[in-house]
Design an enzyme around this catalytic site. Structure first.
Site, PDB file in Angstrom:
ATOM      1  N   ASP A 147       0.806  -1.224   0.000  1.00  9.46           N
ATOM      2  CA  ASP A 147       0.000   0.000   0.000  1.00  9.46           C
ATOM      3  C   ASP A 147       0.838   1.272   0.000  1.00  9.46           C
ATOM      4  O   ASP A 147       0.316   2.360  -0.265  1.00  9.46           O
ATOM      5  CB  ASP A 147      -0.927   0.030   1.221  1.00  9.46           C
ATOM      6  N   ARG A 172      -0.369  -9.223  -4.246  1.00 13.04           N
ATOM      7  CA  ARG A 172       0.624  -9.520  -3.208  1.00 13.04           C
ATOM      8  C   ARG A 172       1.598 -10.623  -3.608  1.00 13.04           C
ATOM      9  O   ARG A 172       2.683 -10.741  -3.041  1.00 13.04           O
ATOM     10  CB  ARG A 172      -0.072 -10.007  -1.926  1.00 13.04           C
TER      11      ARG A 172
END
Length: 342
Positions: free
Chosen positions: A127, A275
């Site tokens: 993020d 991810r």
């Protein structure tokens, strides 16, 4: 010296590169021994460890995920967690502990440092929301994955003259959405920092399609929310760690667009694909640099600090500064991104 290392929070491309760098710098640079804790802070509290050396870390550099495992458990939330963690560190005779994690994991590290634990932090999160560092490893990989997906969706959207809504990660911040949206030529990007008006979004889509076969691709961060009263939203659910369960905003936006414009609208949620897998070259290098500096910091007594990318250099900053607030989307970058909204 004896040095410990753990990876906490969500997995992230580049974690294994940090582990490898910590071991390589410690063993080859100083003759240290390295202890790996399994599943983040759980391994420290429950004394669940594995011995790490250079041979054990061969082949880790391009590998995604973390060979040490990870979890969101923290000593402060476990019965006698802090004292059990302290006992583990004393039993292993650790001179320092490298804590690799995001805001939650590093906030825990800060709290433990205030109680005398010899910790050094390494920031990781796709993020990119950790303050006091220009970038975290994993972020660039996530952008590349999201951008490739957007590029692919453009072609099918154009073939069918439809609207595609792509949901990317971003609970509190829109770094991934803004960067990937700009790189992928998104029609509109929706981020948590800027509540949106669904009527305006639909107007943009309508104008674009009225000019001809100009298919639209919208990028939506999972934490994006409409301006209050402009769009009906379901009740929020909370998980075991007190986090609001996110995911699905793309379906709500898609349904509104199709209902209000009549254009065929489809959804793609990238989710954990962002991810996983091999980290980019940039993330491998950044993670490696962080790992080396973290070990050096332990040898210099730099406890309570975190590695930081600052103007191209790897510096040390206080953990208290790094976790004081979430790093929001840069206003200049967002203004630039909006220039390209069709």
């Amino acid at each position: 010296m004896r040095i410990g290392v753990l990876t906490g929070g969500g997995d992230c491309p580049g974690l294994n590169a940090v582990i490898r760098a910590v071991v390589r710098r410690a063993e080859r640079g100083f003759g240290d021994e390295v202890v790996g804790f399994l599943d983040g802070w759980r391994g420290v509290v429950e004394d669940d460890t594995v011995s790490l050396d250079v041979d054990a870390c061969r082949g880790l550099l391009p590998r995604g995920g973390t060979v040490l495992g990870t979890s969101r458990l923290q000593p402060f939330g476990m019965q006698d967690g802090v004292e059990r963690a302290r006992g583990t560190i004393e039993r292993h005779g650790l001179d320092g502990l490298v804590v690799v994690g995001g805001e939650g994991t590093l906030s825990c590290a800060r709290g433990l440092h205030e109680l005398g634990f010899p910790v050094v932090g390494v920031p990781k999160t796709i993020d990119n929301d950790i303050s006091a560092t220009e970038m975290t490893f994993g972020f660039e990989t996530a952008i590349e994955i999201a951008t490739e997906a957007i590029d692919r969706l453009h072609t099918t959207a154009e073939s069918h003259d439809r609207v595609m809504v792509v949901e990317v990660m971003g609970r509190n911040v829109g770094h991934i959405a803004a960067w990937a949206g700009m790189a992928g030529g998104a029609t509109v990007t929706l981020v948590p920092e800027e509540p949106f008006d669904i009527a305006e979004v639909c107007a943009v889509v309508r104008r674009r399609h009225e000019r001809g076969r100009f298919a639209s691709v919208l990028v939506v961060a999972e934490g994006a929310r409409p301006i209050e009263g402009t769009m009906e939203m379901p009740e929020e659910e909370v998980d075991a760690f007190g986090h609001v369960r996110l995911g699905g905003i793309a379906h709500l936006v898609s349904a509104e667009i199709e209902h209000r414009t009549g254009f065929d609208t489809r959804v793609t949620i990238l989710g954990h694909v962002q991810r996983g897998g091999t980290p980019t070259a940039f993330d491998r290098v950044l993670a490696s640099r962080f790992g080396v500096v973290a070990v050096d910091a332990i040898h210099e007594g730099g406890f309570g600090m975190m590695t930081s990318l600052t103007a191209g250099e790897i510096l040390l900053v206080p953990l208290s500064e790094a976790v004081a607030e979430v790093k929001k989307l840069d206003s200049d970058l967002w203004d630039t991104a909006k220039v390209f909204f069709a």
